[in-house]
Structures are given as C-alpha cells and as structure tokens.
Design an enzyme around this catalytic site. Structure first.
Site, short mmCIF file in Angstrom:
data_model
loop_
_atom_site.label_atom_id
_atom_site.label_comp_id
_atom_site.label_asym_id
_atom_site.label_seq_id
_atom_site.Cartn_x
_atom_site.Cartn_y
_atom_site.Cartn_z
N ASP A 9 19.23 17.09 -1.59
CA ASP A 9 20.38 17.74 -0.93
C ASP A 9 20.94 18.75 -1.92
OD1 ASP A 9 21.81 16.25 -2.76
OD2 ASP A 9 23.08 15.22 -1.29
N CYS A 66 19.37 13.28 -4.90
CA CYS A 66 20.70 13.64 -4.41
C CYS A 66 21.65 13.52 -5.60
CB CYS A 66 21.12 12.79 -3.20
SG CYS A 66 21.27 11.02 -3.50
N THR A 68 23.74 10.97 -6.70
CA THR A 68 23.58 9.71 -7.44
C THR A 68 22.18 9.12 -7.29
OG1 THR A 68 24.31 8.52 -5.47
CG2 THR A 68 26.01 9.07 -7.12
N HIS A 99 4.84 -2.83 -11.10
CA HIS A 99 5.09 -4.04 -10.32
C HIS A 99 5.37 -3.80 -8.84
CE1 HIS A 99 6.22 -6.93 -13.87
NE2 HIS A 99 5.08 -6.28 -14.07
N HIS A 134 1.31 -9.01 -8.05
CA HIS A 134 2.29 -8.06 -7.49
C HIS A 134 1.84 -7.58 -6.11
CE1 HIS A 134 4.25 -8.28 -11.30
NE2 HIS A 134 3.15 -7.89 -11.91
#
Ligand code: RB5
Length: 144
Positions: A9, A66, A68, A99, A134
């Site tokens: 964004d 973005c 955060t 993992h 995994h």
C-alpha cells in the site's frame, strides 16, 4: 522459479521500490502488482490480489509490504493456500522458510530500515524448507 510477486500500500511503497531494485540486482524476476505511488490506497485491495495469485498457484513466492505488515498479514492468511509470514527480523525470516514453508513474506515499511529488509528478502528467498516433521504439521492446515 516463477517471478516474485510484489504488493504494497502507500505506506509500503518506498520499501517495495527498494526491494524491487534489489531483486533486480540479484537477477530475480519480479511481477509488481502495485501500488505504484504514495497516494493513499486500501491494503486489502492490493494484499488480496497478490495472495489470490499465490493461492491459485499462478506464482510460488510473494512479498507484501504495508506500514506495519499487520494488515497485509491478516489479509494474506485468509487465503487457504497462503502461508504468510510477518518478518521484521532475520531469525523469523529464516524460520518461516525452514519450519513453515512460508510462501509470502510480509514486512512493515514503517518498522524496519531498507538495509535489514534487503537482508531479510535475500535470506528468505535462499532458505529452503526442512520438510520432515514440519511437512506433517503443514498438512494439518488442510483439516481446518
Ligand atoms: C496505512 O496507514 C496503514 O494502516 C497500513 O499500511 C498498515 O500498517 C495496516 O496494517
């Protein structure tokens, strides 16, 4: 490997451009889904386009940015075939590949600097999935 898809964004635009240039120096092909300026946009619009392309198997890997990383992370992980990893540190980036076999790397453009972001991207793209126990854990995602 298919081109790496990029999406962001307005708050992730500057870092997305930095990463795009960096991937070019690594000889890595890129598919840029935008946004293409710092004009305000809604992250779900761009995050969902990128996540859908991974979910449909059109591409193997993507990077979303973005402010955060939180909003993009929430959007990306609504798609069943997406394993999106919010990694604003190197250790998480490594482990998300080893993992979790993460197929979308998500970062916060307002959280980390460009040097660390470059290192995270390079490491994330180079680190293989360990498989084994995994793999069996990831298969359980399909049961939800
Ligand atoms: C945009 O202002 C900001 O809310 C967005 O980039 C992101 O951080 C949302 O999670």
């Amino acid at each position: 490997m298919s081109p790496v898809v990029l999406g962001c964004d307005h708050a992730g635009y500057e870092l997305k451009e930095t990463i795009k240039g960096y991937l070019d120096t690594l000889g890595c092909e890129v598919a840029d889904f935008g946004t293409h300026s710092e004009a305000s946009v809604d992250y779900p619009d761009f995050g969902s386009r990128v996540a859908r392309s991974i979910d449909k198997g059109e591409y193997d890997r993507a990077i979303l940015i973005c402010g955060t990383g939180l909003g993009m992370s929430m959007v990306a992980n609504r798609f069943a075939g997406v394993r999106g990893a919010l990694c604003n540190d190197l250790f998480s980036a490594i482990m998300s590949r080893r993992h979790n076999d993460a197929n979308i790397l998500i970062m916060g453009g307002r959280v980390i600097g460009s040097e660390l972001a470059r290192e995270i991207v390079r490491t994330w793209l180079e680190t293989p999935f360990e498989g084994g126990r995994h793999h069996q854990r990831l298969e359980k995602f399909c049961a939800f």
